[in-house]
Design an enzyme around this catalytic site. Structure first.
Site, PDB file in Angstrom:
ATOM      1  CD  GLU A 227      -2.748  -1.211   2.642  1.00 45.19           C
ATOM      2  OE1 GLU A 227      -3.090  -0.130   3.104  1.00 45.19           O
ATOM      3  OE2 GLU A 227      -3.209  -2.322   2.953  1.00 45.19           O
ATOM      4  CG  HIS A 228       1.534   5.805  -1.797  1.00 45.81           C
ATOM      5  ND1 HIS A 228       1.434   6.747  -1.195  1.00 45.81           N
ATOM      6  CD2 HIS A 228       2.650   5.847  -2.469  1.00 45.81           C
ATOM      7  CE1 HIS A 228       2.184   7.806  -1.468  1.00 45.81           C
ATOM      8  NE2 HIS A 228       3.046   7.251  -2.190  1.00 45.81           N
ATOM      9  CB  SER A 229       1.858   6.610   3.501  1.00 50.23           C
ATOM     10  OG  SER A 229       2.510   7.676   2.705  1.00 50.23           O
ATOM     11  CB  ALA A 230      -0.292   9.755   0.416  1.00 53.27           C
ATOM     12  NE  ARG A 278      -4.180   4.408   3.283  1.00 54.77           N
ATOM     13  CZ  ARG A 278      -3.637   3.091   3.051  1.00 54.77           C
ATOM     14  NH1 ARG A 278      -2.664   2.890   2.128  1.00 54.77           N
ATOM     15  NH2 ARG A 278      -3.933   2.245   3.840  1.00 54.77           N
TER      16      ARG A 278
END
Length: 400
Positions: A227-230, A278
């Site tokens: 996953e990506h934090s943003a 998110r």
């Protein structure tokens, strides 16, 4: 047209990966790189997999376009030859543990004494200063100490290193950039300088927004898998037959994605825009994962490509090497090696409009260029070279 570094002479005391990757980039751009190796054993990577006919493919890739001179640096004669070569050099680069070259009498001050405008570069695990400057390091150590290992993997599993030696490569790339800056400055001022690059420092410098999450808001980031934090979705999914990577960085891309899937996900207020997706990704992921599992990777890639949604199959090395994009970009170069025969390796990863970066010369056999360098660069005669060989100060290995 000559390549930009075709008049550059680099004396290369590096070994294994970070330093050799740096000097490979400069050699690809035309620099003459003379690699100094231990008599008898040479660079450690001469003994790294994969092998063919007793020669290392690892070494062959990282040391193309270079020359090899064997030299016993612990002997007075070897030290004297090294200093004479420094007089002829534009750049000296090493990646021993901090202080090693100084102890050999071949550090920056010694080099500057024989050539006052020398550019001297050191790559190490932790730099030439600070409490850890003498600490031993390899790539996984730098990944661990630089914060990368703690951020890689899944939250319910142990930390995982990046599959390749990315901390080594990153330090080498940063050093190549710094050397270009130092050469540019010398062209304008006439002054050389010392460059100190640390694997820990350069690893920390590419941690994207993770350091800022802590310094700005006091949040200590942890592992989040793919996953990506943003952004969300920014993940890998299992498909009907394999896996697929999908990334959306804004509402427009996600809108196109849901349309391609034949779904209306954004009407749900939890998923209406990127920040909410998110925040609520634990609820969103099962919806996307169920759809992905019903389709093949090829079908998803084709569908999302048509919709201009960032998507990719998860390529294996065999698929990557033979991929039409890689072949079209000239990223696989064929080189003839006297022992390995014809071999394919990654090419230079940039394209220039007015110059070429071919693999001009196969990686040298251990000490292959010893005679040529001692006679051609330093002007030593056959008798003197023979005497050095007799004392095992240098060695010459002929091509097979």
């Amino acid at each position: 047209m000559k390549n930009p570094f075709s008049d550059l002479f680099i004396l290369d005391f590096t070994h294994v990966y970070s330093g050799p990757y740096c000097t490979m980039l400069l050699a690809d751009l035309g620099a003459r790189v003379v690699k100094i190796e231990r008599p008898g054993s040479g660079d450690d990577t001469r003994h790294y997999l994969p092998f063919k006919n007793g020669e290392s493919g690892y070494f062959a890739y990282l040391n193309r376009n270079k020359e090899s001179l064997t030299l016993d640096l612990k002997s007075p004669e070897g030290k004297r030859i090294a200093l004479e070569l420094m007089k002829k050099s534009d750049v000296v680069i090493e990646n021993f543990s901090a202080g090693t070259m100084d102890r050999l009498g071949l550090g920056y001050e010694a080099a500057k004494a024989v050539k006052d405008d020398i550019i001297y570069a050191s790559i190490s695990g932790f730099g030439q200063s600070g409490p850890l400057c003498h600490k031993a390091a390899y790539d996984i150590i730098a990944q661990a100490m630089g914060g990368l290992l703690r951020l890689t993997g899944f939250p319910d599993q142990p930390p995982v290193k990046v599959g390749v030696s990315i901390a080594d490569a990153n330090a080498g790339i940063h050093m190549a950039f710094c050397l270009m800056a130092a050469l540019y400055q010398r062209d304008h001022t006439g002054a050389g300088q010392y460059i100190d690059v640390s694997m820990m420092d350069t690893t920390m410098s590419v941690l994207e927004n993770f350091v800022m999450q802590y310094t700005l808001n006091g949040v200590v980031p942890e592992r989040s898998g793919n996953e990506h934090s943003a952004s969300a979705p920014f993940d890998m999914y299992e498909t009907k037959d394999d896996y697929v990577a999908v990334a959306t960085g804004n509402n427009t891309q996600f809108s196109r994605m849901q349309a391609a899937m034949g779904m209306d996900i954004m009407s749900d207020p939890r998923f209406a825009e990127n920040t909410l997706r998110r925040k609520n990704y634990k609820e969103l992921r099962p919806i996307l994962a169920a759809w992905m599992k019903e389709h093949t990777t090829a079908d998803i890639v084709a569908l999302f490509d048509r919709a201009a949604v960032p998507v990719a199959p998860v390529l294996g090395i065999d698929e990557l090497v033979n991929h039409p994009q890689i072949r079209a970009r000239g990223m696989i170069e064929t080189q003839h090696h006297p022992v390995l025969g014809d071999l394919e390796m990654p090419g230079f990863p940039a394209k220039f409009s007015t110059m070429q970066t071919p693999v001009r010369k196969a990686a040298p056999l251990l000490g292959e260029d010893t005679d040529a360098i001692l006679s051609g660069v330093l002007g030593l005669d056959e008798k003197t070279i023979a005497a050095l060989k007799e004392k095992h100060i240098v060695e010459q290995h002929e091509k097979g």
